[in-house]
Every structure is written in C-alpha cells, then in structure tokens.
Design a protein around this motif. Structure first.
Motif, short mmCIF file in Angstrom:
data_model
loop_
_atom_site.label_atom_id
_atom_site.label_comp_id
_atom_site.label_asym_id
_atom_site.label_seq_id
_atom_site.Cartn_x
_atom_site.Cartn_y
_atom_site.Cartn_z
N ARG A 45 105.27 -59.38 62.42
CA ARG A 45 104.77 -59.86 63.69
C ARG A 45 103.58 -60.46 63.73
NH1 ARG A 45 107.97 -59.53 67.86
NH2 ARG A 45 109.41 -57.85 67.81
N TRP A 115 115.83 -67.90 74.75
CA TRP A 115 115.36 -67.39 73.43
C TRP A 115 114.79 -68.41 72.83
CZ3 TRP A 115 114.74 -62.57 72.95
CH2 TRP A 115 115.38 -61.60 73.78
N ALA A 124 109.22 -64.28 69.62
CA ALA A 124 110.30 -63.50 69.39
C ALA A 124 110.94 -63.56 68.22
CB ALA A 124 111.31 -63.89 70.72
N ASP A 169 113.85 -58.89 68.24
CA ASP A 169 113.93 -58.83 69.67
C ASP A 169 114.99 -59.04 70.25
OD1 ASP A 169 110.83 -58.61 70.58
OD2 ASP A 169 110.94 -60.17 69.27
N PRO A 187 119.74 -58.12 73.31
CA PRO A 187 118.47 -57.83 73.18
C PRO A 187 118.10 -56.52 72.76
CG PRO A 187 119.14 -58.82 75.21
CD PRO A 187 120.27 -58.48 74.70
N ALA A 188 116.74 -56.52 72.01
CA ALA A 188 116.56 -55.09 71.60
C ALA A 188 116.15 -54.17 72.69
CB ALA A 188 115.29 -55.06 70.51
#
Length: 383
Positions: A45, A115, A124, A169, A187-188
């Motif tokens: 992240r 996305w 993402a 994500d 998607p998560a």
C-alpha cells in the motif's frame, strides 16, 4: 563492470527510466528490503502510489493514465526493480503485465475506465488468478468454473500462489465455462470471495503470496472480460509478464555480481585481496560473460517487441536462458562471499532464494524448454 557496454545501446528516454528507477529503489527499497525479507513483509500500500507517481504501473500500456513507454523502457525498469528484489519486480509485473494488461487487452470500455486509471496511479492494486492448487503448468485443465444464473455468473473454485492476492482491490480471474475459458473482474469484498496468505516461504519473502477461494461468488453479467474466450487470454498476459522477467533476472544477477566484485576487492586471505587470485577472477569473469550475454538477449527481444515482431518462443528463450544465468551467477557469487554470503548483510542469498522461485513461476524451466523443443522440431512434447 559492464564490459560489453550494453546500456550504450539504450535511448536517452530508456536511460532516464533506468536512472529514475535506480533513484527510487535506492531511497525507498534498498535500505529496507533485507528487513522486509526477514520479516516476510512487503509494504504494497505504501509503495503502490510511489511506483504510480513514477509511471511504472502498466507503463507499457497506452491511455487511462498509463505512461505508454517502449517495451525496452519497461524491461529496463524491471531490471532495476529486480536488482533490489524479485518481490518488487513481481509486484509491478503482476499489477501491470497481468492484471492491468488483462483488463486493457480484453476488458470493456467500462471496465477499463473503472479500474485502469486507479491501478496506474497505484491507488488500486490488482492480482491475476490463473494457477490452481493442483494445476500449475497445465492451466487448460483448471477446475475453477463459472456458470450462468440468469444474467449473472456464479463462480466457484480456488487459485494458488497468487502475488498481491490479499492486498488486491480487484482480481482478474480465469475460469472454465460452457463457452470456454473466460476472464472475470472480481472486486475484493465480493461475497464468497476470500483470500489467505501463504506463510513459511523461504523465497520471495518480500512479496505477498496468497490463495484465492471462490464459494458461490455471484457476479453481474458485466464482470466478464468480453474481449477473449479461451486459454489465449491468460497466456497473452503471461507472455507480457515473462518478458519482464527476462529483464528482471539480469538485475538480480547483476546485484549478486556487484556484491561479489566489491567483496573480492576488500576481503583478504593469505596476505592479499581474494580478487587477486586466479580462481576468484575466473568466477568473476564467467559472471561477467553470463550477464553480458543475458543483457544482450533482453535488449534484442525488447527491440523485437517494440518492432511488433516478437514471438512467444523468443520470450521463452529469454526467460529460460536469463533466469538460469542469473541463478548460476548468484550461486557463484555466494561462493566468493563464503560464509558471509549466507547472511542478509549482503544481497546474494536473498536473490539466490528468490531466483529459485523465478525459475519455476510464469512457466517452469521445463515448460520453456518444451516450447523451444517444439519450435526446433515442430513436435509438441507436452503430453
């Protein structure tokens, strides 16, 4: 130490990419990566936006916030990333060459718009679900399947050894359907979609590796990638990722070689540096030869790719030859460093362990050997 001066063949733009990635790695990764490896940690992240700012995520793709740079520029970036750690290059490769490329090549306009800009920025994260617990080299025999339920799809199955899996994500997942193998954007947080990380690894420890499980995951009709049906979809993405590996391996090997040269110049035995002994010089010379040849292969395949002339067999040649060369260099470098070579104070054992994984992922050594065997003889030997 680049006797062949391979980088003299790079354009100004490609050198700029090289220098920018080296600077980023030196500041954000090199001081910390040994600790990440020891702890089995990767700060996805935190690094994602940093890599996005530099345009490294999906950098070979056009539009949607992607840099649209050359194949060679992307290869050079992979080389410099993997000189730090294979886990870092894997993160960028999975994000750009697998997940983003799958959406970019085969996705709808809506999927791309939703996305790709966020993924290019590192806001993402994505993963790529192809390998299964019992299906590695034979993805055509996958067990993950999706069936229609009205206008929806119901997805069931599991994927294994998925880089970025638990931090992603979005997952680009390949499944068997009545129509053939199809790709799905999952998607998560979708109900029924869970992940669990794989622990106790002794390779690629500075990387997130996960299992993905799909238990009656309901997806809308627009979750399917409309642009492809069949195994050519995921294999088209894999070819992009394998291309990055044949460059990245050169970086891992170079890091080991540089550590060995520095050590050989300063470590003394019998009253002088070990670099002054013939047997040590022979090791260093063969490392130089192996990396020079690997660098030329990478550059040649990259120029072919930029000209639109590369074929999968050439990518297999590069992946097979360059990873094998880098692993040999790492093992030789470890012997130059002696006992110090097994500590994380030096990068060699870390790269050596990582390269054991690189040797078998994205197509094992055996599979790429058979790709070349078929190209040579015209006879497939897979079954």
């Amino acid at each position: 130490m680049d006797v062949l001066r391979v980088d003299d063949q790079l354009t100004d733009e490609e050198r700029m990419v090289r220098d920018s990635v080296r600077a980023l790695v030196a500041e954000k990764v090199a001081p910390y990566v040994a600790d990440w490896f020891e702890r089995g940690h990767f700060p996805a992240r935190e690094l994602g936006p940093e890599l996005g700012k530099l345009g490294l995520l999906g950098m070979h793709l056009q539009g949607y916030g992607c840099a649209g740079l050359s194949a060679v520029a992307y290869g050079v970036a992979c080389r410099e990333l993997e000189a730090a750690d294979s886990g870092l290059r894997s993160f960028v490769s999975v994000q750009g060459s697998l997940a983003m490329t799958g959406i970019h090549k085969y996705g709808s306009a809506e999927q791309k718009s939703e996305w790709l800009p966020r993924m290019a920025a590192g806001e993402a994260l994505g993963c790529f679900g192809l390998t299964e617990p019992d299906r590695g080299s034979d993805p055509g025999d996958m067990r993950t399947h999706a069936r229609r339920d009205g206008s929806d799809w119901i997805l069931n199955g599991a994927k294994m050894w998925i880089t970025n899996g638990s931090v992603a994500d979005v997952a680009v997942v390949w499944a068997r359907t009545d129509e053939g193998i199809r790709g799905f954007v999952v998607p998560a947080g979708t109900p029924g979609f869970t992940t669990s990380d794989i622990h106790q690894k002794l390779s690629l420890r500075a990387s997130v590796t996960s299992e993905l499980v799909f238990d009656d995951v309901r997806l809308p009709a627009d979750a399917v990638l409309p642009g492809v049906t069949g195994l050519k979809g995921p294999l088209g993405c894999l070819s992009e990722a394998r291309y990055g590996i044949l460059w990245g391996a050169v970086g891992a090997g170079r890091a080991c070689y540089e550590a060995a040269v520095d050590y050989a110049k300063t470590r003394e035995q019998f009253g002088r540096p070990i670099g002054g002994f013939q047997l040590t010089q022979e090791k260093l010379a063969w490392m130089e030869v192996a990396l020079g040849q690997a660098g030329l292969v990478a550059l040649h395949v990259g120029r072919l790719k930029d000209a639109g002339e590369v074929i999968p067999q050439q990518v297999s040649f590069g992946k097979l030859a360059n990873v094998r060369a880098a692993l040999d260099v790492a093992r030789q470098a470890r012997t130059v460093l002696g006992a110090n070579g097994i500590t994380l104070e030096y990068p060699v054992i870390r790269h050596m362990n990582n390269l054991e994984s690189v040797l078998t992922y994205e197509g094992t050594q055996e599979i790429h050997t058979l790709v070349l065997g078929q190209a040579i003889t015209g006879i497939p030997a897979y079954r």
